[in-house]
Motif scaffolding. Structure first.
Motif, mmCIF file in Angstrom:
data_model
loop_
_atom_site.group_PDB
_atom_site.id
_atom_site.type_symbol
_atom_site.label_atom_id
_atom_site.label_comp_id
_atom_site.label_asym_id
_atom_site.label_seq_id
_atom_site.Cartn_x
_atom_site.Cartn_y
_atom_site.Cartn_z
ATOM 1 N N ARG A 133 34.102 -17.047 -16.051
ATOM 2 C CA ARG A 133 33.008 -17.967 -15.743
ATOM 3 C C ARG A 133 32.790 -18.016 -14.233
ATOM 4 O O ARG A 133 33.716 -18.269 -13.464
ATOM 5 N N VAL A 134 31.548 -17.773 -13.848
ATOM 6 C CA VAL A 134 31.148 -17.848 -12.450
ATOM 7 C C VAL A 134 30.592 -19.241 -12.189
ATOM 8 O O VAL A 134 29.762 -19.746 -12.962
ATOM 9 N N GLY A 135 31.064 -19.864 -11.101
ATOM 10 C CA GLY A 135 30.681 -21.232 -10.795
ATOM 11 C C GLY A 135 29.191 -21.398 -10.562
ATOM 12 O O GLY A 135 28.511 -20.501 -10.065
ATOM 13 N N GLY A 136 28.669 -22.574 -10.925
ATOM 14 C CA GLY A 136 27.260 -22.889 -10.762
ATOM 15 C C GLY A 136 26.749 -23.670 -11.954
ATOM 16 O O GLY A 136 27.511 -24.032 -12.860
ATOM 17 N N THR A 141 34.164 -13.967 -4.836
ATOM 18 C CA THR A 141 35.615 -14.140 -4.784
ATOM 19 C C THR A 141 36.306 -13.057 -5.608
ATOM 20 O O THR A 141 35.676 -12.338 -6.377
ATOM 21 N N GLY A 165 35.699 -18.667 -11.041
ATOM 22 C CA GLY A 165 35.555 -18.684 -9.584
ATOM 23 C C GLY A 165 34.098 -18.541 -9.213
ATOM 24 O O GLY A 165 33.237 -18.266 -10.059
ATOM 25 N N THR A 166 33.813 -18.708 -7.937
ATOM 26 C CA THR A 166 32.445 -18.569 -7.457
ATOM 27 C C THR A 166 32.148 -17.116 -7.133
ATOM 28 O O THR A 166 33.051 -16.277 -7.045
ATOM 29 N N SER A 167 30.864 -16.817 -6.982
ATOM 30 C CA SER A 167 30.479 -15.444 -6.650
ATOM 31 C C SER A 167 31.041 -15.069 -5.283
ATOM 32 O O SER A 167 31.144 -15.891 -4.375
ATOM 33 N N PRO A 187 25.433 -17.713 -12.237
ATOM 34 C CA PRO A 187 26.461 -18.590 -12.811
ATOM 35 C C PRO A 187 26.512 -18.468 -14.323
ATOM 36 O O PRO A 187 25.597 -17.965 -14.965
ATOM 37 N N SER A 198 41.957 -17.049 -6.026
ATOM 38 C CA SER A 198 40.712 -16.536 -5.492
ATOM 39 C C SER A 198 40.940 -16.120 -4.059
ATOM 40 O O SER A 198 41.952 -16.443 -3.442
ATOM 41 N N SER A 234 26.247 -13.211 -7.864
ATOM 42 C CA SER A 234 26.349 -13.131 -9.319
ATOM 43 C C SER A 234 25.825 -14.416 -9.950
ATOM 44 O O SER A 234 26.124 -15.516 -9.471
#
Length: 348
Positions: A178-181, A68, A64-66, A155, A10, A153
């Motif tokens: 997969r986006v974290g959350g 990144t 990763g998170t939005s 999650p 990331s 974005s």
């Protein structure tokens, strides 16, 4: 369904020379079959725990998170004796009506526009200058790509795919992103109905993924008839993965359906993450051949009974009409009423 992680990075990526495909000479590759195009596309082998011994991966897994940037690599193997020019792109993924995993087409629609506009995670995928790759004979090209997750974005899972195209032939490789959350597993069961009867009976229904993660559901069917308990279907994993926001129509064989009964069905669907849903329906099972013959017999019996009642009623009417004329044509005189005696109390 647990998904094996794959190597990922990331943050900002410096791809000075990484956008150029790395070409490696293949070993003694077997010649391609006559009906094959002579090239393949698949993820570069990784070290995922559930991967095969050779390290192959069935699809890309990125998380990763939005905000990144993630990266991975695609392998293009040319097993033929001629050069292939392959174009690469990202595409959105979805479920077909039957639940299969599919990707949006980039071909223009007949009336203009796009048959499958890239509006989801497919647009986040970029091959940079390596979007078109020339792969020499008997070589293998390793092409890096990036997935830029926009800030803000939502999650959860964002289904996508990498699509390789040459001369109208497309090969898609799934990207499980997969986006974290917070992850929400939720689904509903709708439109339950029963078709057929006996051993050929089946139950049709719709599953709708109301959450933000892909689900592989398990289904159980219980049934209760007016004549007692009816055999249903024990819990089993369905051969489908329902993507977030998607609706699929499924059919479940029900060989235990009765021949004659009224049955109340209950479908129970569960999935990892605490998702659970139920739906009910009722169905009549009537052997129409026997029912038709029985109905015809009852109809005939009813007609006979109605005719008999009619005859009895006519006879009663005739009996209540009184005496008719005499044989000589004169009326029979009516019987004179008996004289009445006045009771005065005086002796006569």
């Amino acid at each position: 369904m647990p998904v094996p992680p794959s190597p990922r990075r990331s943050g900002a990526l410096l791809l000075a020379a990484a956008t150029v495909a790395t070409v490696l000479t293949c070993g003694a590759a077997a010649p391609a079959a006559a009906d094959e195009p002579g090239w393949t596309a698949e993820p570069v082998a990784g070290s995922a725990p559930t991967a095969a011994k050779a390290g192959t991966r069935p699809y890309f897994y990125l998380a990763g998170t939005s905000g990144t940037v993630l990266e991975d690599r695609l392998a293009l193997a040319n097993t033929s004796d001629r050069e292939h020019t392959i174009t690469l792109r990202g595409a959105d993924a979805y479920n077909t009506a039957a639940g299969a995993f599919a990707v949006r087409s980039a071909k223009p629609a007949a009336g203009g526009g796009s048959e499958g506009p890239v509006t989801g995670a497919g647009v986040w995928i970029s091959f940079g200058k390596g979007a078109t790759v020339k792969v020499p004979p008997r070589t293998r090209a390793v092409v890096p790509f990036t997935v830029t997750v926009p800030p803000g974005s939502p999650p959860g899972d964002h289904p996508a795919a990498v699509v390789a195209t040459e001369a109208g032939r497309e090969v898609g490789v799934r990207v499980h992103l997969r986006v974290g959350g917070p992850a929400l597993a939720a689904l509903t069961v709708e439109d339950v109905s029963v078709r057929g009867k006996g051993a050929a009976a089946s139950v049709t229904y719709c599953l709708v993924n109301r959450g933000n993660v892909a689900l592989v559901p398990e289904l159980a069917i219980s049934a209760e008839g007016t004549l007692g308990k009816v055999a249903g279907r024990s819990i089993r994993t369905l051969p489908v993965e329902v993507l977030p926001g998607q609706r699929v129509e499924l059919t479940e064989p029900w060989p235990g359906a009765p021949v004659f009964d009224r049955v109340a069905l209950t479908l129970t669907v569960t999935a990892p993450g605490g998702a659970r849903a139920t739906a009910s329906a009722s169905a009549w099972f009537v052997p129409w051949g026997i029912a038709g013959a029985t109905g015809l017999g009852l109809l005939c019996l009813g007609a006979v009974a109605a005719t008999a009642l009619l005859l009895v009623r006519k006879r009663r009417i005739r009996a209540g009409d009184g005496p008719g004329p005499s044989p000589h044509g004169s009326a029979v005189p009516a019987e004179a009423p008996a004289p009445e005696h006045e009771l005065t109390g005086a002796p006569r």
